[in-house]
Motif scaffolding. Structure first.
Motif, PDB file in Angstrom:
ATOM      1  N   SER A 134       0.834  -1.206   0.000  1.00 32.52           N
ATOM      2  CA  SER A 134       0.000   0.000   0.000  1.00 32.52           C
ATOM      3  C   SER A 134       0.871   1.258   0.000  1.00 32.52           C
ATOM      4  O   SER A 134       0.530   2.246  -0.650  1.00 32.52           O
ATOM      5  N   TRP A 135       2.000   1.225   0.715  1.00 33.20           N
ATOM      6  CA  TRP A 135       2.913   2.378   0.689  1.00 33.20           C
ATOM      7  C   TRP A 135       3.521   2.551  -0.708  1.00 33.20           C
ATOM      8  O   TRP A 135       3.734   3.675  -1.155  1.00 33.20           O
ATOM      9  N   ASP A 136       3.802   1.441  -1.377  1.00 27.86           N
ATOM     10  CA  ASP A 136       4.356   1.521  -2.721  1.00 27.86           C
ATOM     11  C   ASP A 136       3.348   2.161  -3.672  1.00 27.86           C
ATOM     12  O   ASP A 136       3.700   3.049  -4.467  1.00 27.86           O
ATOM     13  N   VAL A 137       2.092   1.732  -3.589  1.00 32.44           N
ATOM     14  CA  VAL A 137       1.050   2.308  -4.445  1.00 32.44           C
ATOM     15  C   VAL A 137       0.858   3.787  -4.120  1.00 32.44           C
ATOM     16  O   VAL A 137       0.746   4.624  -5.022  1.00 32.44           O
ATOM     17  N   LEU A 138       0.839   4.113  -2.839  1.00 37.36           N
ATOM     18  CA  LEU A 138       0.649   5.510  -2.440  1.00 37.36           C
ATOM     19  C   LEU A 138       1.812   6.387  -2.903  1.00 37.36           C
ATOM     20  O   LEU A 138       1.600   7.493  -3.415  1.00 37.36           O
TER      21      LEU A 138
END
Length: 117
Positions: free
Chosen positions: A70-74
């Motif tokens: 999720s941090w990568d997508v964000l």
């Protein structure tokens, strides 16, 4: 009173020998059954603890993987924003001229922070 009673029983008497043999037999029996019981019950218990710990580690690993994804997508979404990309590639000469751009980036990052705690 106790030392005098020991004097009456001689160490060579049959009663004292039988008492010591009986106590030794009882102690040996308790130790043998205790060891067998411990060895049979500790192995399954240790196996259960290891299995449980492995499941907790697996669950923690999957939670960390989901958080990192999720941090990568964000971070990818943030990097695609035009004001952020412009702010990242400013030169030293235009740094002071683009203060409004930094205001926009700060406002955008605050909204991202509110949406993704």
């Amino acid at each position: 009173m106790f030392p005098q009673s020991l004097k009456t029983f001689k160490h060579k008497s049959i009663f004292v020998k039988m008492l010591f043999i009986f106590n030794a037999f009882v102690l040996a029996t308790i130790l043998v059954f205790g060891y067998v019981s411990y060895s049979k019950s500790s192995k399954p218990l240790i196996a259960e603890v290891v299995t449980s710990n492995n499941k907790y580690i697996e669950q923690a690993r999957s939670n960390i993987d989901r958080a990192l994804e999720s941090w990568d997508v964000l971070s990818f979404q943030v990097s695609l924003q035009n004001p952020v990309r412009r702010a990242l590639y400013l030169s030293e000469q235009t740094w002071d001229l683009d203060q409004m751009l930094f205001q926009d980036v700060i406002q955008y990052l605050k909204s991202v922070k509110l949406a993704n705690p």
